[in-house]
Design a protein around this motif. Sequence first.
Motif, PDB file in Angstrom:
ATOM      1  N   PRO A  66       0.709  -1.044  -0.014  1.00 18.78           N
ATOM      2  CA  PRO A  66      -0.176  -0.127   0.096  1.00 18.78           C
ATOM      3  C   PRO A  66       0.694   1.313   0.114  1.00 18.78           C
ATOM      4  N   CYS A  67       2.046   1.126   0.448  1.00 17.47           N
ATOM      5  CA  CYS A  67       3.009   2.404   0.494  1.00 17.47           C
ATOM      6  C   CYS A  67       4.529   1.896   0.031  1.00 17.47           C
ATOM      7  N   GLY A  68       4.809   2.516  -1.051  1.00 22.28           N
ATOM      8  CA  GLY A  68       6.267   2.234  -1.547  1.00 22.28           C
ATOM      9  C   GLY A  68       6.077   1.226  -2.654  1.00 22.28           C
ATOM     10  N   VAL A  69       7.303   0.632  -2.959  1.00 19.16           N
ATOM     11  CA  VAL A  69       7.592  -0.420  -3.855  1.00 19.16           C
ATOM     12  C   VAL A  69       6.820  -1.797  -3.727  1.00 19.16           C
ATOM     13  N   GLY A  70       6.279  -2.148  -4.704  1.00 14.05           N
ATOM     14  CA  GLY A  70       5.460  -3.421  -4.659  1.00 14.05           C
ATOM     15  C   GLY A  70       5.537  -4.115  -6.162  1.00 14.05           C
ATOM     16  N   SER A  71       4.545  -4.934  -6.242  1.00 11.96           N
ATOM     17  CA  SER A  71       4.333  -5.461  -7.495  1.00 11.96           C
ATOM     18  C   SER A  71       2.857  -5.891  -7.758  1.00 11.96           C
ATOM     19  N   ARG A  72       2.555  -5.811  -9.230  1.00  9.87           N
ATOM     20  CA  ARG A  72       1.299  -6.241  -9.780  1.00  9.87           C
ATOM     21  C   ARG A  72       1.383  -7.622 -10.369  1.00  9.87           C
ATOM     22  N   ALA A  73       0.257  -8.363 -10.486  1.00  9.08           N
ATOM     23  CA  ALA A  73       0.457  -9.644 -11.147  1.00  9.08           C
ATOM     24  C   ALA A  73      -0.819  -9.790 -12.326  1.00  9.08           C
ATOM     25  N   ARG A  74      -0.679 -10.629 -13.256  1.00  5.22           N
ATOM     26  CA  ARG A  74      -1.961 -11.048 -14.068  1.00  5.22           C
ATOM     27  C   ARG A  74      -1.650 -12.395 -14.463  1.00  5.22           C
ATOM     28  N   SER A  75      -2.605 -12.807 -15.075  1.00  7.55           N
ATOM     29  CA  SER A  75      -2.461 -14.345 -15.458  1.00  7.55           C
ATOM     30  C   SER A  75      -3.536 -14.588 -16.515  1.00  7.55           C
ATOM     31  N   ARG A  76      -3.165 -15.760 -17.245  1.00  6.78           N
ATOM     32  CA  ARG A  76      -4.255 -16.124 -18.374  1.00  6.78           C
ATOM     33  C   ARG A  76      -4.161 -17.651 -18.143  1.00  6.78           C
ATOM     34  N   GLN A  77      -5.211 -18.163 -18.745  1.00  5.23           N
ATOM     35  CA  GLN A  77      -5.397 -19.733 -18.594  1.00  5.23           C
ATOM     36  C   GLN A  77      -5.058 -20.451 -19.956  1.00  5.23           C
ATOM     37  N   VAL A  78      -4.873 -21.825 -19.964  1.00  3.63           N
ATOM     38  CA  VAL A  78      -4.610 -22.716 -21.108  1.00  3.63           C
ATOM     39  C   VAL A  78      -6.101 -23.035 -21.402  1.00  3.63           C
ATOM     40  N   THR A  79      -6.335 -22.911 -22.887  1.00  7.13           N
ATOM     41  CA  THR A  79      -7.579 -22.998 -23.096  1.00  7.13           C
ATOM     42  C   THR A  79      -7.595 -24.566 -24.010  1.00  7.13           C
ATOM     43  N   VAL A  80      -6.379 -24.755 -24.675  1.00  5.29           N
ATOM     44  CA  VAL A  80      -6.118 -25.889 -25.396  1.00  5.29           C
ATOM     45  C   VAL A  80      -4.596 -26.298 -25.001  1.00  5.29           C
ATOM     46  N   CYS A  89       3.263 -24.179 -24.548  1.00  2.29           N
ATOM     47  CA  CYS A  89       2.367 -22.974 -23.938  1.00  2.29           C
ATOM     48  C   CYS A  89       3.202 -21.706 -23.604  1.00  2.29           C
ATOM     49  N   PRO A  90       3.027 -20.492 -23.982  1.00  2.00           N
ATOM     50  CA  PRO A  90       3.712 -19.482 -23.615  1.00  2.00           C
ATOM     51  C   PRO A  90       3.529 -19.300 -22.012  1.00  2.00           C
ATOM     52  N   ASP A  91       4.065 -18.000 -21.517  1.00  2.00           N
ATOM     53  CA  ASP A  91       4.054 -17.550 -20.063  1.00  2.00           C
ATOM     54  C   ASP A  91       2.584 -17.351 -19.844  1.00  2.00           C
ATOM     55  N   LEU A  92       2.180 -17.958 -18.687  1.00  2.49           N
ATOM     56  CA  LEU A  92       0.656 -17.577 -18.108  1.00  2.49           C
ATOM     57  C   LEU A  92       0.668 -16.401 -17.140  1.00  2.49           C
ATOM     58  N   LYS A  93       1.827 -16.086 -16.633  1.00  2.00           N
ATOM     59  CA  LYS A  93       1.746 -15.062 -15.568  1.00  2.00           C
ATOM     60  C   LYS A  93       2.735 -13.935 -16.079  1.00  2.00           C
ATOM     61  N   GLN A  94       2.279 -12.805 -15.519  1.00  3.23           N
ATOM     62  CA  GLN A  94       3.381 -11.692 -15.712  1.00  3.23           C
ATOM     63  C   GLN A  94       3.417 -11.137 -14.463  1.00  3.23           C
ATOM     64  N   ARG A  95       4.537 -10.355 -14.141  1.00  5.80           N
ATOM     65  CA  ARG A  95       4.552  -9.615 -13.143  1.00  5.80           C
ATOM     66  C   ARG A  95       5.330  -8.131 -13.230  1.00  5.80           C
ATOM     67  N   ARG A  96       4.906  -7.092 -12.705  1.00  7.99           N
ATOM     68  CA  ARG A  96       5.393  -5.812 -13.077  1.00  7.99           C
ATOM     69  C   ARG A  96       5.505  -4.977 -11.817  1.00  7.99           C
ATOM     70  N   GLY A  97       6.522  -4.164 -11.657  1.00  3.58           N
ATOM     71  CA  GLY A  97       6.572  -3.056 -10.353  1.00  3.58           C
ATOM     72  C   GLY A  97       5.395  -2.204 -10.129  1.00  3.58           C
ATOM     73  N   CYS A  98       5.377  -1.743  -9.147  1.00  5.21           N
ATOM     74  CA  CYS A  98       4.380  -0.580  -9.026  1.00  5.21           C
ATOM     75  C   CYS A  98       4.711   0.273  -7.677  1.00  5.21           C
ATOM     76  N   LEU A  99       4.099   1.111  -7.400  1.00  2.49           N
ATOM     77  CA  LEU A  99       4.111   2.096  -6.338  1.00  2.49           C
ATOM     78  C   LEU A  99       2.984   2.343  -5.431  1.00  2.49           C
ATOM     79  N   GLY A 100       3.116   1.907  -4.404  1.00  6.83           N
ATOM     80  CA  GLY A 100       1.629   2.109  -3.384  1.00  6.83           C
ATOM     81  C   GLY A 100       1.651   3.328  -3.173  1.00  6.83           C
ATOM     82  N   GLN A 101       0.347   3.998  -3.408  1.00  5.22           N
ATOM     83  CA  GLN A 101       0.026   5.438  -2.982  1.00  5.22           C
ATOM     84  C   GLN A 101      -1.149   5.528  -2.116  1.00  5.22           C
ATOM     85  N   HIS A 102      -1.421   4.560  -1.245  1.00  3.71           N
ATOM     86  CA  HIS A 102      -2.559   4.817  -0.303  1.00  3.71           C
ATOM     87  C   HIS A 102      -2.574   6.242   0.323  1.00  3.71           C
ATOM     88  N   PRO A 103      -3.899   6.734   0.485  1.00  5.05           N
ATOM     89  CA  PRO A 103      -3.835   8.086   1.076  1.00  5.05           C
ATOM     90  C   PRO A 103      -3.264   8.212   2.413  1.00  5.05           C
TER      91      PRO A 103
END
Length: 109
Positions: A66-80, A89-103
């Motif tokens: 919530p405050c400072g450096v963190g990470s976000r993630a997303r994913s996808r599913q195998v259909t066949v 199969c290609p990569d099913l998960k991705q991750r990237r950096g983020c900066l939490g800026q909660h009030p």
Amino acid sequence: GSCRHRCCPGRNNACWAPGSRRARCYCDSYCQRTGDCCQDYLAACRRAAVGCAVGPWGPWSGCSSPCGVGSRARSRQVTVPPRHGGDPCPDLKQRRGCLGQHPACGTAK
């Protein structure tokens, strides 16, 4: 050697046939990378190959911090899933950096 009666997905050292000069030839899909396929591998095994298919990416998650450096993630599913030596199969998960800026971040001391 002949693959007529067996074709194996992935790397499988038990999936072989006797080849010329008492050498083994392989019928697993990995033999294409190592170059030791049986002569009829493509005709016998690739005919039924099915490559992997994946769905769309899901949404990015919230920042893990919530405050400072963190990470976000997303994913996808195998259909066949890949079969019979089809494209993996290609990569099913991705991750990237983020900066939490909660009030509340600026009020902590």
